[in-house]
Design an enzyme around this catalytic site. Structure first.
Site, PDB file in Angstrom:
ATOM      1  N   TYR A 256       0.861  -1.186   0.000  1.00 17.36           N
ATOM      2  CA  TYR A 256       0.000   0.000   0.000  1.00 17.36           C
ATOM      3  C   TYR A 256       0.892   1.229   0.000  1.00 17.36           C
ATOM      4  O   TYR A 256       1.938   1.226  -0.647  1.00 17.36           O
ATOM      5  CB  TYR A 256      -0.975  -0.049   1.179  1.00 17.36           C
ATOM      6  CG  TYR A 256      -2.199   0.807   0.941  1.00 17.36           C
ATOM      7  CD1 TYR A 256      -3.011   0.601  -0.169  1.00 17.36           C
ATOM      8  CD2 TYR A 256      -2.541   1.841   1.820  1.00 17.36           C
ATOM      9  CE1 TYR A 256      -4.127   1.391  -0.404  1.00 17.36           C
ATOM     10  CE2 TYR A 256      -3.655   2.630   1.586  1.00 17.36           C
ATOM     11  CZ  TYR A 256      -4.442   2.398   0.469  1.00 17.36           C
ATOM     12  OH  TYR A 256      -5.547   3.180   0.234  1.00 17.36           O
TER      13      TYR A 256
ATOM     14  N   LYS B 166      -5.903  -1.669  -0.809  1.00 18.79           N
ATOM     15  CA  LYS B 166      -6.678  -1.462   0.412  1.00 18.79           C
ATOM     16  C   LYS B 166      -7.347  -2.765   0.851  1.00 18.79           C
ATOM     17  O   LYS B 166      -7.336  -3.127   2.038  1.00 18.79           O
ATOM     18  CB  LYS B 166      -7.715  -0.366   0.188  1.00 18.79           C
ATOM     19  CG  LYS B 166      -8.646  -0.076   1.366  1.00 18.79           C
ATOM     20  CD  LYS B 166      -7.887   0.367   2.607  1.00 18.79           C
ATOM     21  CE  LYS B 166      -7.278   1.738   2.502  1.00 18.79           C
ATOM     22  NZ  LYS B 166      -8.212   2.854   2.586  1.00 18.79           N
TER      23      LYS B 166
END
Length: 299
Positions: free
Chosen positions: A133, A203
């Site tokens: 991420y 995510k």
């Protein structure tokens, strides 16, 4: 970011109590909090299983399973436990160089063996969260046209008006969590159009690793309404619709159809709006918050 942050904190605390990073003992120590054993439908056999990242066990298929599923001769003869595979994958990861190379390696691992990917990430979550991420994923979005290997999730476009209910039927699994973006404000990088799809994918990978959500019940979504990024519009390899963003009522009607299609197919799913540009983000949340299960963790 509250949901991800709280899950990460808890998991990171658990990780610090495990044995030495990269060791089979560390991987084995966390098995009790790992994903459920992979169930392989009797209708799938041989290369179908090996080429399905949700079912592939790599070098971990027991002999009887190889015989039953027509895998004998299609995998190497020595059988490795998931802990041994996890240790090997982590060792390989350490040899890849910079964070971008690590991102590419982990993405390739996720594309061929999800169980092994999540074992590696869960056991090294504090170390690997910045890889799968932010901040590394920002580079991945900027260069998505060059890093693209295989699609993940669903893509809806401005050309799909009237067809969204049909398109959502193409998704083969039930869904608990949808993370959707239109690519209009990706991190601090601005409008990246369809190349922002890596954000919902990343995510949801965090939600699986830190929150224990079943990866097969997660759906990343890109709504491609165009882009105002002139560099992307001029790029011959850009994978999105090469026109300026649609706005106003046309945009809202497109989002209305998308929301209705998702709820009709997955009535219990939670929809997260991710990296929508303000004030559009506030307008969408206000428009749907009393009708759909939705939230936006950016505002």
């Amino acid at each position: 970011m509250v949901m991800a942050a709280s899950g990460l904190s808890l998991t990171a605390a658990l990780v610090r109590t495990l044995p030495r990073p990269g060791s089979p003992a560390r991987c084995m120590a966390s098995m009790s909090r790992q994903l459920k054993p992979v169930y392989i439908p009797s209708t799938k056999h041989g290369l179908e299983i090996i080429h399905d990242p949700a079912l592939n066990k790599g070098t971990g298929f027991p002999q009887r399973e190889q015989d039953r599923l027509s895998l004998r001769g299609l995998v190497p003869p020595r059988i490795f436990s998931i802990a041994e595979q996890c240790a090997r994958a982590y060792d390989n990861l350490q040899r890849t160089g910079d964070d971008v190379a690590k991102y590419i390696y982990l993405t390739a691992l996720q594309d061929r063996n999800e169980t092994l990917f999540y074992n590696v990430v869960v056991n090294h979550i504090a170390e690997l969260t910045p890889i799968i991420y932010t901040p590394t994923i920002g580079f991945a979005c900027q260069n998505a046209q060059l890093l693209f290997r295989r699609p993940r999730g669903l893509y809806f476009t401005a050309q799909d008006r009237g067809d969204m209910h049909a398109i959502v039927q193409n998704w083969p699994h039930d869904v608990d969590v949808v993370v959707v973006t239109d690519g209009s404000r990706i991190l601090g990088l601005g409008d990246l159009g369809v190349q922002g799809m890596a954000i919902p994918v990343g995510k949801l990978s965090l939600y699986v690793a830190a929150g224990g959500i079943d990866p097969s019940r997660c759906l990343p979504v890109m709504i491609d309404v165009g882009t105002n990024n002139k560099d992307l519009l001029a790029n011959p390899y850009y994978m999105g619709l090469p026109h300026a963003r649609i706005e106003g009522e046309e945009y809202l009607e497109l989002l209305d159809e998308f929301m209705a299609a998702i709820q009709a197919k997955f009535p219990k799913a939670i929809i997260q709006f991710e990296d929508f540009k303000s004030p559009k983000a506030e307008k969408l949340l206000e428009r749907y918050r009393n009708t759909y299960r939705c939230f936006n963790d950016d505002i």
